[in-house]
Design an enzyme around this catalytic site. Structure first.
Site, PDB file in Angstrom:
ATOM      1  CE  LYS A 112      -3.661   2.243   2.663  1.00  0.00           C
ATOM      2  NZ  LYS A 112      -4.477   2.159   3.888  1.00  0.00           N
ATOM      3  NE  ARG A 165      -6.012   9.827   3.549  1.00  0.00           N
ATOM      4  CZ  ARG A 165      -4.764  10.065   3.184  1.00  0.00           C
ATOM      5  NH1 ARG A 165      -4.335  11.318   3.137  1.00  0.00           N
ATOM      6  NH2 ARG A 165      -3.943   9.091   2.876  1.00  0.00           N
ATOM      7  CE  LYS A 224      -6.477   2.058  -0.610  1.00  0.00           C
ATOM      8  NZ  LYS A 224      -7.140   2.100   0.682  1.00  0.00           N
TER       9      LYS A 224
HETATM   10 ZN   LIG Z   1      -5.562   3.624   8.092  1.00  0.00          ZN
END
Ligand SMILES: [Zn+2]
Length: 352
Positions: free
Chosen positions: A222, A232, A275
């Site tokens: 990631k 977010r 990711k």
């Molecule tokens: Zn996190």
């Protein structure tokens, strides 16, 4: 082996070159014409190397407390935060679209320094998991295991007095969170924190509690990516200070992804994940070749929102760009694609 698809492709291309010969043959003498198999849709369909299947899509969903809540996320058109009752409507759409499953992120009412809402048995993810398994037992429920949605500072773990994320202390909290998800009926737990040793730690905790059959889908590689921006807002998980570069990977690094993924395999991961997806196709291909493991790739919020925004302005054909981006991720070697397009893409594939 699936992971060698790409190499087989190169070998085929080599033999085609030999067939063609190195003569400067005139056009009328061309024996190999690549365009023959591209002439009609029927031919193209027959020789297609990569086929998308809704069963490989996982749809990320954001769940919060309350009832009748369906709050749009401004930076992600078509994506919502929902309460559990509304989430069940989406679960039904997922079942009807025959997609692979859903991935649940929770937005808690209460945040604190240790993210204690993360293992609350009445937390949104736990409630949603129980509700989905009660109403749609056949729908696969994957839960995100991380602290950043639950901590008041927005980082993925406990902080030291100096403000660093404390790796080993965080593992205990992640284990409590993963266990509460397994108890609620999660089919797969998916740790996304990038702490060292968390797959092994979670495996141990799950096994000790009798959840030996609960698989771990590990966010193994990631990256600290700018493409997470819209997420977010969706998960309300923006760090209040600093960033996540001390635990997520540097986008410049490829070999490091193989070290990360090998460690997770050794620690007992069942499925690996890369990711983001679109800007990391080389990583997806390399991890697939190296590991031979079931591999997921997460087409993240920014990848989704860029396509949506450009399509909204009429700059690109949104449906074609959606399917092309998903096809590229599958072609690179991903078996499973986590995508906000899951339902839309399943419908587009059905209509073809
Ligand atoms: Zn996190």
């Amino acid at each position: 082996m699936e992971g060698s698809t790409f190499l087989r492709g190169i070998a085929a291309a080599d033999s085609a070159r030999v067939e063609a010969g190195d003569s400067g043959a005139s056009a009328s003498a061309l024996r190999v014409r690549m365009r023959r198999l591209r002439r009609t849709d029927a031919l193209r369909r027959m020789v297609r190397e990569t086929r998308l299947d809704p069963a490989q899509f996982i749809w990320p969903l954001f769940v919060r407390h309350g009832s009748g809540v369906r709050a749009p996320i401004g930076s992600m058109p078509g994506v919502f935060q929902t309460s559990v009752d509304e989430l069940l409507r989406d679960a039904q759409r997922a079942v009807e679209a025959r997609i692979g499953g859903v991935l649940l992120f929770g937005i808690p009412e209460h945040k604190d320094a240790s993210g204690s809402s993360a293992w609350d048995t009445r937390g949104p993810v736990q409630e949603a998991t129980r509700a989905i398994k009660r109403e749609f037992p056949e729908l696969l429920v994957v839960t995100d295991v991380c602290m950043c949605e639950y901590t008041d500072h927005g980082h993925c773990g406990l902080l030291t007095p100096e403000g660093d994320v404390d790796n080993d202390a965080t593992l205990e909290l992640l284990a409590r969170e993963a266990l509460s998800h397994a108890e609620a009926g999660a089919d797969i737990v998916a740790p996304s924190d990038m702490m060292d040793g968390r797959v092994g730690h979670l495996r141990g905790a799950l096994d000790a509690a009798g959840y030996t059959d609960t698989p771990i889908m590990s966010y193994a590689a990631k990256y600290a990516s700018a493409f997470y921006g819209p997420f977010r807002e969706a998960a309300e998980s923006t760090p209040t200070f600093g960033d996540r570069r001390s635990y997520q990977m540097d986008p410049s690094n490829g070999r490091e992804a193989l070290r990360e993924t090998r460690l997770d395999v050794a620690e007992g991961a069942d499925i690996l994940m890369v990711k983001p997806a679109g800007a990391y196709l080389d990583i997806i291909a390399a991890v697939k070749r190296d590991s031979g493991m079931p591999l997921a790739a997460y087409q993240v919020s920014g990848e989704y929102s860029m396509i949506k925004a450009a399509a909204d302005r009429g700059w690109i054909d949104g449906e074609r760009a959606m399917l092309e981006s998903l096809t590229a991720i599958a072609r690179a070697g991903a078996d499973i694609i986590i995508t906000y397009f899951a339902i839309e893409a399943a419908a587009a594939l059905r209509a073809r």
